[in-house]
Design a protein around this motif. Structure first.
Motif, PDB file in Angstrom:
ATOM      1  N   ARG A 157     -26.521  -0.499 -16.351  1.00  0.00           N
ATOM      2  CA  ARG A 157     -26.053  -0.343 -15.035  1.00  0.00           C
ATOM      3  C   ARG A 157     -26.642  -1.173 -13.875  1.00  0.00           C
ATOM      4  O   ARG A 157     -26.438  -1.953 -13.483  1.00  0.00           O
ATOM      5  N   ILE A 158     -25.312  -0.745 -12.966  1.00  0.00           N
ATOM      6  CA  ILE A 158     -25.077  -1.217 -11.378  1.00  0.00           C
ATOM      7  C   ILE A 158     -23.949  -2.283 -12.269  1.00  0.00           C
ATOM      8  O   ILE A 158     -23.334  -2.352 -12.458  1.00  0.00           O
ATOM      9  N   SER A 159     -24.694  -3.966 -13.306  1.00  0.00           N
ATOM     10  CA  SER A 159     -23.623  -4.508 -13.507  1.00  0.00           C
ATOM     11  C   SER A 159     -23.750  -5.053 -15.062  1.00  0.00           C
ATOM     12  O   SER A 159     -24.903  -3.870 -15.401  1.00  0.00           O
ATOM     13  N   ALA A 193     -36.839 -10.564  -5.014  1.00  0.00           N
ATOM     14  CA  ALA A 193     -35.570  -9.869  -5.411  1.00  0.00           C
ATOM     15  C   ALA A 193     -35.415  -8.040  -4.455  1.00  0.00           C
ATOM     16  O   ALA A 193     -36.878  -7.848  -4.128  1.00  0.00           O
ATOM     17  N   ASN A 194     -34.546  -7.155  -4.728  1.00  0.00           N
ATOM     18  CA  ASN A 194     -34.883  -6.331  -4.127  1.00  0.00           C
ATOM     19  C   ASN A 194     -35.047  -5.257  -4.710  1.00  0.00           C
ATOM     20  O   ASN A 194     -34.577  -5.313  -6.667  1.00  0.00           O
ATOM     21  N   LYS A 195     -34.815  -3.872  -4.941  1.00  0.00           N
ATOM     22  CA  LYS A 195     -35.572  -2.684  -5.562  1.00  0.00           C
ATOM     23  C   LYS A 195     -34.607  -2.926  -6.508  1.00  0.00           C
ATOM     24  O   LYS A 195     -32.775  -2.330  -6.464  1.00  0.00           O
ATOM     25  N   TYR A 196     -34.747  -2.340  -7.765  1.00  0.00           N
ATOM     26  CA  TYR A 196     -33.713  -1.822  -8.804  1.00  0.00           C
ATOM     27  C   TYR A 196     -32.807  -3.260  -9.352  1.00  0.00           C
ATOM     28  O   TYR A 196     -31.975  -3.165 -10.286  1.00  0.00           O
ATOM     29  N   SER A 221     -40.166 -11.380  -7.867  1.00  0.00           N
ATOM     30  CA  SER A 221     -40.932  -9.473  -8.423  1.00  0.00           C
ATOM     31  C   SER A 221     -40.762  -9.568  -6.410  1.00  0.00           C
ATOM     32  O   SER A 221     -40.449  -8.776  -5.576  1.00  0.00           O
ATOM     33  N   ARG A 224     -44.853  -2.691 -10.785  1.00  0.00           N
ATOM     34  CA  ARG A 224     -44.715  -3.158  -8.877  1.00  0.00           C
ATOM     35  C   ARG A 224     -43.510  -3.416  -9.122  1.00  0.00           C
ATOM     36  O   ARG A 224     -43.532  -4.108  -8.086  1.00  0.00           O
ATOM     37  N   LEU A 225     -42.373  -3.984  -9.923  1.00  0.00           N
ATOM     38  CA  LEU A 225     -41.733  -5.002 -10.698  1.00  0.00           C
ATOM     39  C   LEU A 225     -40.752  -4.467 -10.007  1.00  0.00           C
ATOM     40  O   LEU A 225     -40.181  -2.960  -9.299  1.00  0.00           O
ATOM     41  N   PRO A 226     -39.602  -5.314  -8.917  1.00  0.00           N
ATOM     42  CA  PRO A 226     -37.914  -4.699  -8.859  1.00  0.00           C
ATOM     43  C   PRO A 226     -37.925  -3.747  -9.837  1.00  0.00           C
ATOM     44  O   PRO A 226     -36.555  -3.025  -9.224  1.00  0.00           O
ATOM     45  N   ALA A 227     -37.713  -4.242 -10.933  1.00  0.00           N
ATOM     46  CA  ALA A 227     -36.577  -3.464 -11.990  1.00  0.00           C
ATOM     47  C   ALA A 227     -37.957  -4.160 -13.913  1.00  0.00           C
ATOM     48  O   ALA A 227     -38.630  -4.271 -13.519  1.00  0.00           O
ATOM     49  N   GLY A 252     -41.665   1.821 -16.830  1.00  0.00           N
ATOM     50  CA  GLY A 252     -40.660   1.742 -15.656  1.00  0.00           C
ATOM     51  C   GLY A 252     -40.585   0.468 -15.046  1.00  0.00           C
ATOM     52  O   GLY A 252     -40.463  -0.376 -16.103  1.00  0.00           O
ATOM     53  N   ALA A 253     -40.570   0.350 -14.070  1.00  0.00           N
ATOM     54  CA  ALA A 253     -40.428  -1.370 -13.214  1.00  0.00           C
ATOM     55  C   ALA A 253     -41.514  -2.310 -13.405  1.00  0.00           C
ATOM     56  O   ALA A 253     -42.414  -2.269 -12.482  1.00  0.00           O
TER      57      ALA A 253
END
Ligand code: SRM
Ligand code: SRM
Ligand code: SRM
Ligand code: SRM
Ligand code: SF4
Ligand code: SF4
Ligand code: SF4
Ligand code: SF4
Ligand code: SF4
Ligand code: SF4
Ligand code: SF4
Ligand code: SF4
Lengths: 382, 437, 382, 437
Positions: C293-295, C332-335, C329, C177-180, C136-137
């Protein structure tokens, strides 16, 4: 005719010669309302297509009426502009960076008479002399270059295609219904004197045949090494050529498959012209912009590799431009420039919606940076 | 009755847009009639012949102009573009058809007095045809003969206090946007700076000493109305450092629909009621704006001054007050390596007479370019060839992340010997003691 | 020792030789629950750091416990992995593309005992053998290369800096716990066997001194033309060199200012080593990604031009990495991947927030594409 | 007691992360003890000496390995990397220290039986040290002597039915993500395709016939868990054509907070309640999603299958059913011209045994590359040198805007003679009739 001397004496060129004085100082030409309020303007509003008001801290207002300019102007036409300026604007006017003419008045009353006067003036054959428009989210004047009127390297004309295109886009010159401003530019060869490389839509003259070698004269008329070194793709090398009469001359040999028809060699050497009736024509580019508004400036992209020179009205070129503008206008968001729209929907959609064929010519294959225009993601639309 | 049949050109007289053909024809007639009874110094039928040669090009699909020889005025290396027709017998009136570039006044403001004077000279001594204006910004006097060049220059300089513009490998005629003269967004006086530098560098403008052409353009703000970032070797673009002043009442007026968004620029279509969130907040490229319970808040520290919000609400938002300009350098057309836009070199400099800071940068750039540039190599090409670092050194500027969009992705750093402890000299035998072959 | 023959007969190499059989077939190694449900998985969930469940259409579940792998593994350690697999997973296991080990069980009950077993195993000196985490993140294993363990071209070690870095990032290996996700990679020279060029954070070994020329042996040991043509910057040319004893030998001359230390010449010719105790060290790159993903995928950018090789724990390198991760961390925004964050806030902000100095080394000056990394807009942050 | 002092390495035994030093030490002890009483075929103290030479490198800051000579097994051009120590007297145990690359099984699934067998061979005939796994995907058997190479290969092939992997200028060991075996997002069976192509191209894998190395990697979806787009000459990446199936109940469950977003991947921090608008709708790169009165709507025609929404709501959204893969080509590390990622060549192809369509593309690419590629020129470099058009021609593929991010910005089109009416041959004398010199 009898030669009329200005006072210049060819035998004593330096005699009371005046040089390095530069241009006249700008403020000599400011209308009073500009001179007074310069630097204190508060805001502006576009009252109707072609009509702007700017309001200053002092409360003063300046009303600007913008008219489409043919930048290839005769002294007769310029004098007529002066007449209008004298009549309505105390003898002041300005030209825009896109070759439109702006008449400024300092009160609202003076606006309508000015407009009526301008719109009433037509050329004998019927076209407007001073159509009012070219503001806001519309089409404004096409910046262009010399073409067949004065240059030696064009692959198309300038004034002709511009007149043909502006006739087709005229309604949008007089309207502000588009999602954003639409800047069309023309350059008659890729020297791009119009700097069309960052335009919403660019009309670019381009050659498609390698230089035609005038071997018999080349060595007499050109510096062979200079011409050779002018070629960006190293398509040229020195060589001996045998003429019909059997004499051998020093000349230049073209490696034709390496030529991409930029004409830089011809700029250096008149004995290798590229111009050709069927070889020359127009490249359509789109999606560029200059402003830093929302997105950074963008280069225009080649969307049609070639249209023939269909004088006098270049119908394929004007149809294509009209089509792109209509599709963009229907599909884009408010404030979205053509290039921002194309990038948002994806270029695959752009070609689909504009019904343009994506040919191999449109894939960049010039030098290393080409790689960065290819697609290195799985993201695409079916 | 016209000298040449022009069936193709005639088709360009119809349609609403001003017809350059009609205009040239009216000039041709005027010259033929010659009501003022002038003793035209170049062929009376110059305009007829121009229409004739143009008609021929329309027919052939090819130009009929040859390379210009070196023509000009004494002591200047620029200002005149020589041009000859490749069918002089058919079109004697344009056999010689040189153009002069006249350095336009700042902001392209004119008085009718000035223009009439110019028209009188050109009527007598030239084709009576012009370009208002050329792409670089000059007034173009389109077509005259060699003997007239000095005469015209003499009259311009003596009677109009007016000089020629640039051409050739020198400083080209600088040009500017209307700026403070009539625009509320101008972050500096474009006309003042343009004029001062034009005067300061007259010698560079008239006497080719450069590897190639060099262009200055002056935009008062990031909207770039003179397109400097696309076509100037140095683009001077106004910007500011402090906050965007917000007039909350005016914001409310926009939201309430009392004021037209974007100064009415979109009035031609019903886009529905103004939606500040959709049209401003969400379009802000830095997402630094907030609109909550009737108040607009901008986190200006994160703003990149793109001008969008200001353009949409000109009566509510204004440019900041701590103003100056950014210098971006190296723009050029595609020849030879592809087009370039100007690259950020000086993110912010105050614009204060006598502009010494700005001139120092200009002169450092020129010294480097004149030292290192090859013949016909534009500044942008030299920057690519030798690297941005060389330019920084030449200008004694510190590297700044604002100069790049992103740091390099390749690790190919050319370390200099003095940056690496012990330098580059090493002893192979010493090395081989530890590393047998 | 006495040579033990496998049965291979050197005199008859082709005698019942078996070749071209390829790898064993994947499905021989599938655990039953995988074999049964392959292609019918419905969804997954990460139950806790390092523990995944995948649920199939059939309702079957497979629980995966992921543990950090040291990819440099002894047979003793592999055998221990096998013991665990036998004990808990019917003898099955897999390795991930980042060199972690995954133990799979088919029911929830089996998870905790497996975890307890794994976490209980430590090396004599105290480090974990099988720390559970890497999902995960969070931070997962660092993909890396050989370094001083086995390669001849490294500018830094691999296993050493990786161990040092993972010790520093260990908490985030066991957390999400990190944004991504945060993918750290290491390559010990710019051959980049770790393909670190698209990593959130990359640790890259790099030389800074031109090849040290072993002129006396070069011509004997190398093909001079091959070595010369290996140089991307044409910094090499053939030449005669006089040795101390006065004899002249054919060799290679280095134009040192043209060298950017890639080591490609050394790959071709052992008589021109680059390795140097103070010259070599580490380049830190950041902001790359592989996923779409996204970008779109992004290359990593050079953010620190050089850190020295500070064996055994490379503190400057690990501090810098830790710092970047903490700042990202917090900001940044989530994801949002590190590179997406840096681009959103702008690289000028990245350097400011991470307290990294922007030196001239970080400006691209390698080849034409460098231009596209420079800033061609007025948009920037003060 | 250890053969060499390793004070520096010893410092890497502390800390939580598994210590490779501790592991090598335990292997060194195991060999010294030799409980099974093996007759080790390479020096017993190989691990001690490896620690010793590594310690020396830690001290010097330099490697102590030399270029590998050409070692290998009979008839194969790859699978073995030769390696020699530059201090053989000090470290005789690693004087020869070659590695073998063993072609890993798909998805890197193993049985303990298989691994134990491998360990037994390697214990006896090698250093007992491995890499699980190498960056390309192989099992790396790290360090043995030349005489053992054939023995190991013989045992692998005869007793384990297992072949070597690739090295040198040939097809490198293909590798894949876990895919359908244990992932709900796999758009094709990565293991099946990887295995089939590996078997099909055994000759290319073992016998160098290419200009340089060539790599295949297989990602089941755009998440790219085997990073194929960054490091494979051909990246096979799963995708789909039809719509994303939406389970509205599950969507509601996510919105209601009953299901953890992103499968719990963010559980380590309290990010506040799930906000579908902020976390999904607004992050969709194509803005093709809408969430209104409890319903999620996706305009899948505009979706570019970036996987974000699916990743955030794995129980509500799934990949489509009309599945296949995209082939992107030309990725490589920075040497020589800077790194490249793979470029889209085949936007969509169905994945159906016997994969003829896919193999045709592969073989067309190889034919072109083997014909045109220079020595040590990767496919991506050839594409750059000759242009993407040549690749299209070689594969008989039609140009498609999906292959580019944007069309070219330069007009430098290399028109072919047969594309231009009348071709390139022209007559100067004819031309001069209309255009005098
Ligand atoms: C008169 C002129 C300056 C001059 O010195 O002559 C001018 C005048 C104004 N420009 Fe401009 N721009 C002028 C050329 C340009 C150019 C240059 C060009 O087109 O070659 C650009 C960059 C074009 C591009 O980005 O490709 C330009 C990009 C803008 C923008 C950014 C628009 C955008 O969406 O990107 C604004 C902001 C706006 O429109 O609200 C702007 C705004 C304005 C304003 C509103 C500034 C003001 O407050 O007075 C002026 C009236 C706008 C209008 O006409 O609707 N002006 N403006 C130029 C008129 C040209 C013409 O005759 O049509
Ligand atoms: C007159 C003008 C076009 C026009 O109709 O407006 C013009 C006309 C010529 N340009 Fe230009 N350029 C003109 C503005 C430009 C611009 C736009 C600008 O300055 O903002 C550019 C693009 C920006 C730039 O400088 O890159 C431009 C880029 C070129 C180039 C390509 C230079 C390059 O480095 O890429 C050439 C080729 C050359 O220099 O040999 C060129 C060459 C020429 C020549 C001299 C043809 C030649 O090869 O010798 C043209 C003479 C035509 C004629 O017979 O009148 N012209 N030229 C413009 C100057 C008028 C003025 O002074 O106001
Ligand atoms: C096991 C493994 C595949 C394998 O064949 O071994 C794998 C497994 C999964 N990946 Fe991955 N990924 C694996 C390497 C990768 C890589 C490759 C790499 O890091 O070298 C990437 C690309 C990294 C990059 O973009 O730089 C990768 C990018 C993703 C993404 C995209 C994440 C993103 O924000 O960009 C997802 C989607 C997600 O995380 O929700 C994903 C999702 C997943 C899922 C959830 C897929 C599924 O439904 O099972 C798996 C568990 C995720 C987790 O561990 O949290 N996997 N995943 C690899 C585990 C490596 C490890 O040990 O840590
Ligand atoms: C063992 C391995 C690193 C590791 O520790 O995992 C490795 C080791 C070497 N690589 Fe690599 N490469 C390894 C995966 C890679 C990868 C990653 C990948 O394949 O996914 C890359 C980047 C992707 C690519 O191919 O571009 C990679 C790009 C290189 C390059 C640069 C090639 C290029 O075109 O850019 C070289 C230089 C060369 O070929 O001479 C290279 C050369 C080498 C050599 C043979 C050194 C040399 O110059 O001869 C290394 C031998 C080290 C040794 O003594 O063991 N190795 N090499 C990897 C192979 C293990 C396996 O088979 O599983
Ligand atoms: S664009 Fe080319 S053809 Fe047109 S004026 Fe400039 S140089 Fe001449
Ligand atoms: S046209 Fe351009 S590419 Fe062709 S030969 Fe001349 S200079 Fe070279
Ligand atoms: S560039 Fe800026 S300051 Fe100049 S006219 Fe345009 S909007 Fe006004
Ligand atoms: S100027 Fe641009 S970046 Fe700054 S707040 Fe306005 S919209 Fe945002
Ligand atoms: S990255 Fe360089 S040093 Fe490291 S293993 Fe690969 S080739 Fe060797
Ligand atoms: S290290 Fe690289 S750049 Fe330097 S000489 Fe060797 S090959 Fe050339
Ligand atoms: S790449 Fe896609 S299919 Fe393969 S494991 Fe990753 S998420 Fe699953
Ligand atoms: S997959 Fe990506 S692009 Fe498609 S809908 Fe989901 S978020 Fe949007």
């Amino acid at each position: 005719m009898a030669f009329i001397s200005s006072g210049y004496n060819p035998d004593k060129p330096m005699e009371n010669r005046i040089t390095d004085i530069g241009p006249r100082k700008y403020d000599e030409f400011y209308p009073p309302v500009i001179k007074k309020n310069k630097g204190t303007w508060l805001y502006h509003e576009i009252l109707q297509p072609g009509v702007l008001v700017h309001v200053a801290e002092s409360g003063d207002e300046v009303y600007t009426v913008r008219v489409g300019g043919i930048r290839l102007m005769s002294v007769s036409l310029i004098r007529e502009v002066c007449d209008i300026a004298d009549k309505h604007c105390d003898g002041y006017m300005r030209f825009t960076t896109r070759n439109n003419i702006e008449f400024m008045v300092d009160s609202k009353e003076k606006v309508q008479p000015l407009i009526d006067d301008l719109e009433s003036r037509k050329f004998a054959a019927g076209s407007y002399k001073f159509p009012v428009g070219g503001t806001g989210a519309g089409v404004t004047n096409i910046v262009h270059t010399q073409g067949w009127i004065h240059c030696h390297t064009p692959a198309t004309d300038a004034s002709g295609p511009v007149k043909a295109t502006m006739d087709v886009l005229f309604d949008d010159f007089k309207d502000m219904r588009l999602p954003a401003q639409m800047r069309v530019s023309l350059a008659c060869c890729l020297n791009m004197c119009g700097a069309v490389h960052c335009s919403d839509i660019a009309i670019l003259g381009y050659h498609r045949k390698p230089p035609l070698m005038d071997h018999e004269y080349l060595d007499k008329m050109c510096e062979i090494p200079l011409a050779i070194s002018a070629c960006p793709t190293a398509a040229l090398r020195p060589g001996k050529v045998e003429l019909e009469d059997g004499t051998k001359v020093k000349s230049i040999i073209v490696n034709e498959p390496r030529c991409m028809f930029c004409g830089n060699c011809y700029t250096m050497c008149p004995s290798m012209p590229l111009a050709d009736d069927v070889g020359d024509g127009i490249v359509i580019m789109a999606g560029g912009k200059v402003s830093n508004r929302i997105s950074a400036p963008k280069f225009s992209k080649v969307v049609v590799a070639f249209f023939p020179n269909e004088a006098p009205r270049w119908p394929q070129t004007t149809d294509c431009i009209k089509k792109m503008i209509e599709v963009w206008s229907a599909d884009a968001n408010k404030y979205e420039r053509l290039g921002e729209w194309a990038e948002r929907i994806g270029w695959e959609r752009f070609f689909e919606k504009c019904e343009l064929e994506f040919t191999h010519h449109l894939i960049d294959d010039f030098r290393d940076p080409a790689y960065f225009t290819w697609r290195q993601t799985t993201q695409f639309k079916f | 009755m016209a000298k040449h049949e022009t069936p193709l050109l005639d088709q360009l007289e119809s349609g609403p847009w001003p017809s350059f053909v009609s205009d040239i024809k009216q000039e041709a007639e005027a010259r033929a009639k010659n009501e003022k009874g002038l003793d035209y110094q170049i062929p009376v039928d110059v305009c007829e012949d121009l229409l004739g040669v143009l008609e021929l090009s329309f027919k052939h699909g090819r130009t009929h102009w040859k390379h210009g020889g070196v023509v000009g005025v004494f002591g200047y290396g620029g200002g005149v573009i020589g041009r000859y027709c490749d069918q002089p017998e058919m079109f004697p009136g344009v056999a010689h058809f040189h153009t002069l570039r006249v350095n336009q006044p700042g902001g392209k403001f004119y008085t009718s007095k000035y223009l009439r004077q110019l028209c009188d000279i050109w009527d007598l001594r030239g084709s009576g045809l012009t370009n208002m204006h050329g792409s670089t910004g000059d007034i173009i006097l389109l077509g005259t003969t060699t003997p007239q060049l000095e005469e015209i220059f003499f009259e311009l300089s003596h009677n109009m206090n007016q000089d020629l513009g640039g051409s050739g490998s020198n400083l080209r005629t600088p040009s500017d946007c209307v700026g403070e003269a009539r625009c509320e967004w101008s972050c500096y006086d474009t006309q003042a700076l343009c004029y001062d530098l034009t005067q300061e560098y007259q010698d560079e403008l008239h006497r080719p000493a450069f590897p190639y052409k060099f262009k200055f353009k002056f935009d008062g703000c990031p909207n770039g109305c003179v397109a400097s970032i696309a076509r100037a070797d140095i683009s001077f673009i106004g910007t500011w450092k402090d906050d965007i002043p917000v007039d909350q009442e005016a914001v409310a007026a926009y939201v309430g629909g009392e004021l037209p968004p974007n100064g009415g620029a979109h009035a031609g279509r019903d886009w529905g009621p103004f939606d500040i969130r959709k049209e401003v907040i969400d379009l802000c490229p830095t997402n630094c704006m907030q609109y909550a319970d009737g108040k607009l808040a901008i986190n200006c520290k994160e703003c990149t001054r793109c001008m969008h919000c200001i353009a949409v609400m000109p009566r509510a938002l204004r440019i900041g007050n701590d103003r100056g300009l950014s210098m971006l350098v190296g723009a050029k057309a595609p020849i030879l390596d592809g087009a370039q836009m100007s690259t950020m070199l000086v993110p912010f400099v105050k614009v204060e007479e006598p502009y010494d800071e700005i001139k120092e940068v200009i002169e450092n750039i020129w010294d480097w370019w004149m030292e290192e540039g090859k013949n016909r190599e534009r500044l942008g090409e030299l920057m690519k060839r030798q690297g941005f670092q060389r330019l920084l050194e030449a200008c004694n500027l510190k590297p700044d992340p604002r100069m790049v969009q992103e740091p390099r992705t390749n690790p190919y750093i050319f370390w200099k010997e003095d940056e690496v402890p012990g330098g580059f000299k090493r002893d192979i035998n010493e090395f081989r003691k530890h590393h047998l072959r």
